[in-house]
Design a protein around this motif. Structure first.
Motif, PDB file in Angstrom:
ATOM      1  N   VAL A  79       0.828  -1.204   0.000  1.00  0.00           N
ATOM      2  CA  VAL A  79       0.000   0.000   0.000  1.00  0.00           C
ATOM      3  C   VAL A  79       0.862   1.254   0.000  1.00  0.00           C
ATOM      4  CG1 VAL A  79      -1.632   1.346   1.380  1.00  0.00           C
ATOM      5  CG2 VAL A  79      -2.007  -1.101   1.047  1.00  0.00           C
ATOM      6  N   SER A  82       2.306   1.751  -3.454  1.00  0.00           N
ATOM      7  CA  SER A  82       1.323   2.247  -4.419  1.00  0.00           C
ATOM      8  C   SER A  82       0.955   3.701  -4.152  1.00  0.00           C
ATOM      9  CB  SER A  82       0.069   1.370  -4.378  1.00  0.00           C
ATOM     10  OG  SER A  82      -0.547   1.422  -3.115  1.00  0.00           O
ATOM     11  N   TYR A  83       0.905   4.098  -2.885  1.00  0.00           N
ATOM     12  CA  TYR A  83       0.572   5.485  -2.581  1.00  0.00           C
ATOM     13  C   TYR A  83       1.710   6.440  -2.927  1.00  0.00           C
ATOM     14  CZ  TYR A  83      -4.051   5.122  -0.578  1.00  0.00           C
ATOM     15  OH  TYR A  83      -5.400   4.952  -0.430  1.00  0.00           O
ATOM     16  N   ASN A  86       0.712   7.349  -6.198  1.00  0.00           N
ATOM     17  CA  ASN A  86      -0.463   8.226  -6.196  1.00  0.00           C
ATOM     18  C   ASN A  86      -0.080   9.685  -6.009  1.00  0.00           C
ATOM     19  OD1 ASN A  86      -1.695   5.716  -6.170  1.00  0.00           O
ATOM     20  ND2 ASN A  86      -3.336   6.358  -4.803  1.00  0.00           N
ATOM     21  N   ASP A  96      -7.312   9.579  -2.837  1.00  0.00           N
ATOM     22  CA  ASP A  96      -8.118   8.485  -3.384  1.00  0.00           C
ATOM     23  C   ASP A  96      -9.373   9.001  -4.079  1.00  0.00           C
ATOM     24  OD1 ASP A  96      -6.283   6.745  -2.374  1.00  0.00           O
ATOM     25  OD2 ASP A  96      -7.403   6.288  -0.563  1.00  0.00           O
ATOM     26  N   THR A 413      -9.012  -0.003  -2.129  1.00  0.00           N
ATOM     27  CA  THR A 413      -9.310  -0.879  -3.269  1.00  0.00           C
ATOM     28  C   THR A 413      -9.687  -0.080  -4.512  1.00  0.00           C
ATOM     29  OG1 THR A 413     -10.076  -2.579  -1.712  1.00  0.00           O
ATOM     30  CG2 THR A 413     -10.729  -2.810  -4.012  1.00  0.00           C
ATOM     31  N   SER A 415      -8.954   2.992  -5.122  1.00  0.00           N
ATOM     32  CA  SER A 415      -7.799   3.785  -5.543  1.00  0.00           C
ATOM     33  C   SER A 415      -6.846   2.940  -6.385  1.00  0.00           C
ATOM     34  CB  SER A 415      -7.073   4.339  -4.317  1.00  0.00           C
ATOM     35  OG  SER A 415      -5.882   4.995  -4.694  1.00  0.00           O
ATOM     36  N   GLN A 416      -6.604   1.707  -5.966  1.00  0.00           N
ATOM     37  CA  GLN A 416      -5.715   0.830  -6.741  1.00  0.00           C
ATOM     38  C   GLN A 416      -6.306   0.548  -8.124  1.00  0.00           C
ATOM     39  OE1 GLN A 416      -2.726   0.163  -5.499  1.00  0.00           O
ATOM     40  NE2 GLN A 416      -3.390   1.247  -3.667  1.00  0.00           N
ATOM     41  N   ASN A 446       0.405  -1.500  -8.562  1.00  0.00           N
ATOM     42  CA  ASN A 446      -0.998  -1.233  -8.254  1.00  0.00           C
ATOM     43  C   ASN A 446      -1.869  -2.464  -8.418  1.00  0.00           C
ATOM     44  OD1 ASN A 446      -0.329   1.929  -9.565  1.00  0.00           O
ATOM     45  ND2 ASN A 446      -1.175   1.658  -7.520  1.00  0.00           N
ATOM     46  N   GLY A 449      -1.365  -4.376  -5.345  1.00  0.00           N
ATOM     47  CA  GLY A 449      -2.080  -3.657  -4.295  1.00  0.00           C
ATOM     48  C   GLY A 449      -3.574  -3.892  -4.367  1.00  0.00           C
ATOM     49  N   LEU A 450      -4.141  -3.912  -5.584  1.00  0.00           N
ATOM     50  CA  LEU A 450      -5.568  -4.172  -5.746  1.00  0.00           C
ATOM     51  C   LEU A 450      -5.926  -5.567  -5.248  1.00  0.00           C
ATOM     52  CD1 LEU A 450      -8.376  -3.496  -6.876  1.00  0.00           C
ATOM     53  CD2 LEU A 450      -7.582  -4.352  -9.099  1.00  0.00           C
ATOM     54  N   THR A 453      -5.527  -5.443  -1.217  1.00  0.00           N
ATOM     55  CA  THR A 453      -6.530  -4.633  -0.515  1.00  0.00           C
ATOM     56  C   THR A 453      -7.940  -5.149  -0.776  1.00  0.00           C
ATOM     57  OG1 THR A 453      -6.554  -3.051  -2.366  1.00  0.00           O
ATOM     58  CG2 THR A 453      -5.097  -2.564  -0.514  1.00  0.00           C
TER      59      THR A 453
END
Length: 673
Positions: A79, A82-83, A86, A96, A413, A415-416, A446, A449-450, A453
């Motif tokens: 996470v 991945s952020y 972002n 998000d 979720t 956001s990914q 990502n 991550g998806l 999450t």
């Protein structure tokens, strides 16, 4: 300066100009405690939640604590990675919400927004309640007064945050860093003693654990469900990670790089602290159960209702330090960081609220900056909502934690998924091999991550839904519906306010009505103002519910030779507002193309208690007349001497007095010259 203004300046501080916004931006050393205190503070309660759930399976289930900790760490690292992407791709502060809105559509963005708003409120409630609960380990007199203490702390945090993000961050930086030192120092000392063979056992090491009937065998589906529930509770450690993506505008330049660096520091420190506590607790054979009276046994007998169970950190610190200053230092830092963790929400909620207000999903007042350039209305709304939760759930962390993390994993979720769509869109237009390779690596991050999450979200929904998560989900749905209604209202208002051909057409005539209760200075001023306004026709209107008083008013009207006709409205039931409204409606009905202007004389007092001595008729009249189409309402104020208290200059000359050579002597607070 009034008492209220002095109090406001004492709490909030001096006003800041809009041009001083750059002075409120945060360097990384301040941004870390401001935005990461929530995630770091999870070290204080995430291990507790893992042990609590595993205790339902008996002592054998405790062998999975460090394995569950590693699963939580794996999700956190993905996470965080991945952020970091972002904040580079969407540095405007929408986080998000912006990612989901741009890539998945407004409805997905609104879903994320409702989830995050609920999660921020829960962050404050859970963090403050947990901090108070930890404080009772060192301050037994707090027991039974947790709600009052938690409410007071929320209001204190609100007041500090109203002074601005930079000041609140500076105030909270030292306690946050002290908490890091206390936890890492305690863990290091514990591992040194373990290496030397001198590691003590926790105070609960000698107790036996009795599991609950469905999980006691700890086999089959019951085991899987229990481990999944423990994992979902431990994932509370991930809350707060998203706050940095929402707070990118608060960083100093280069904003995206500084935010990404802060995220990396957050992930590294949080992972280290979390695993240090879990492993150390396992080595010291710590026991922590949901129902000590029934689950803890000593020599084959229950410990009984008088047993007091201390938190995980409190037990570790007590075993390692004993009743020394280091023990109290660790407990104090833990309690303080749990309180300060709420500060992450106080920085994230107002910013997100301002963006939603700007987009028309929330009331526009949330987009207004206060005296200290903070979003003051959002701060106050968050504090009040958190206090309501604390009171409703009696500041019980175990009850509140069940509502927790649902919202944050909904936003994780979506956001990914949004970021995957983002990279797919960019890849379709990119031809440079190096850039495409970078984008494809980012998409893989990502995608992982998806998967993670999304899996956690499903586990959380299954294991926590009946335990209380349904309340959080229902609240998100209600917020979603409310925000859509607000957006629809603003859209309808905007449509109605658009200029068309009828707006350039002048009214046929303007009919003026001056309301008269008695003949005094406010009435004379209203008559004079109405004449200067030059309506097409002008009349005075009074309501009669006292024949003698009305006759006296008519006699004086004629005696003074006023050239405005006086119309008397009969009121057999002694009403005032309804006859006036009925008369105005009749005038409008007789000439629909005319505009009716109602002049309302009213006198203004300066002291709050003087307001209670008057019936506020003018206010009630305005409230009814404003809803009549084609009716303009004009207040003609007459300031009494006490109203001079509202201005340090005292009495002021009226319009035209200076030109006519009339001198006005300033008056003191009692209206005397």
């Amino acid at each position: 300066m009034g008492i209220l203004r002095v109090a406001k300046r004492a709490v909030v501080g001096r006003k800041l100009r809009s041009t001083q916004l750059g002075e409120t931006l945060l360097p990384k050393r301040i941004a870390l405690p401001v935005f990461a205190s929530d995630a770091l503070s999870s070290v204080a309660y995430a291990p507790d939640e893992i042990f609590l759930v595993l205790s339902l399976g008996g002592l054998s289930a405790y062998s999975f604590n460090w394995k569950i900790g590693l699963c939580v760490v794996a999700v956190m690292l993905v996470v965080v990675a991945s952020y970091r992407q972002n904040v580079r791709a969407y540095p405007s502060g929408g986080g998000d919400y912006e990612v989901a809105t741009v890539n998945l559509g407004p409805q997905a963005g609104l879903t994320v927004a409702s989830a995050l708003l609920v999660d921020y409120v829960l962050t404050v409630a859970v963090s403050i309640s947990s901090g108070v609960q930890n404080a009772t380990s060192a301050l037994p007199w707090l027991s039974g007064h947790e709600v009052v203490a938690a409410t007071g702390l929320v209001l204190l945090l609100m007041a500090i945050n109203l002074r601005g993000a930079k000041e609140s961050g500076t105030a909270f930086a030292i306690p946050t860093y002290l908490f890091m030192v206390s936890i890492l120092g305690m863990a290091a000392w514990g591992y040194v003693r373990y290496a030397t063979g001198d590691l003590p056992l926790a105070e609960s090491a000698d107790y036996e654990i009795v599991g609950e009937a469905p999980y006691e065998s700890f086999t089959g589906l019951a085991m899987v469900f229990l481990l999944a529930r423990a994992f979902s509770s431990g994932c509370a450690a991930l809350t707060g990670v998203e706050a940095i993506s929402n707070g990118v505008p608060a960083f100093r330049r280069p904003k995206s790089r500084n935010a990404a660096t802060t995220l990396l520091l957050l992930g590294t420190i949080a992972v280290t602290m979390l695993m240090s506590i879990i492993v150390l607790a396992d080595l010291m054979r710590l026991r922590y159960v949901e129902d000590p009276e029934q689950q803890l046994m000593i020599d084959g007998r229950p410990v009984g209702p008088d047993f007091e169970q201390h938190t995980v950190i409190a037990q570790l610190a007590d075993a390692l330090y004993g009743a020394t200053p280091l023990f109290y230092f660790t407990i104090a830092c833990t309690g303080l960081i749990l309180v300060l963790a709420a500060n992450t929400a106080f920085n994230g909620f107002p910013v997100l609220g301002s963006i939603l207000a700007r987009d028309g999903w929330l009331p526009r007042q949330l987009d207004h900056r206060g005296d200290r350039l903070a979003y003051s209305n959002g701060i106050v709304v968050l504090a009040l909502a958190a206090v309501a939760l604390i009171v409703a759930f009696d500041a019980e962390v175990t009850q509140l934690i069940q509502l927790y993390i649902v919202g944050v994993f909904v936003s994780f979720t979506l956001s990914q998924l949004g970021m995957i769509r983002h990279w797919n869109r960019l890849l379709s237009d990119e031809s440079d091999p190096a850039a495409r390779s970078q984008m494809m690596r980012s998409r893989v991050v990502n995608a992982v991550g998806l998967a993670m999450t999304g899996t956690v979200l499903v586990i959380v929904l299954i294991t926590k839904f009946l335990a209380g998560a349904w309340i959080a989900i229902a609240t998100m749905v209600v917020l979603f519906v409310i925000m859509r209604s607000i957006r629809r209202h603003y859209r309808d208002v905007s449509s109605e306010l658009e200029i068309d051909d009828t707006d350039v057409t002048l009214p046929s005539r303007v009919h003026g009505i001056v309301l008269v209760s008695k003949l005094h200075k406010p009435t004379m001023r209203a008559l004079a103002y109405a004449k200067v306004s030059r309506p097409s026709s002008l009349e005075a209107v009074t309501v009669s519910y006292d024949a003698d008083g009305t006759a006296a008013l008519q006699d004086e009207w004629e005696r003074r030779g006023l050239d405005v006709p006086l119309v008397v409205l009969d009121s057999p039931y002694r009403e005032l507002v309804r006859p006036v409204v009925r008369y105005v409606k009749e005038r409008r009905r007789s000439s629909p193309r005319d505009v009716v202007t109602v002049y309302i004389p009213e006198y203004v007092v300066g002291r709050w208690w003087e307001q209670l001595l008057h019936n506020q008729t003018a206010l009630r009249l305005k409230g009814r007349l404003l809803f009549l189409p084609g009716v303009m309402v004009t207040s003609v104020p007459f300031q009494l001497s006490s109203a001079g208290l509202a201005s340090p200059q005292g009495a002021r000359p009226l319009a035209g007095d200076v030109r006519r050579g009339i001198e006005v002597t300033p008056k003191d607070g009692d209206g005397r010259e």
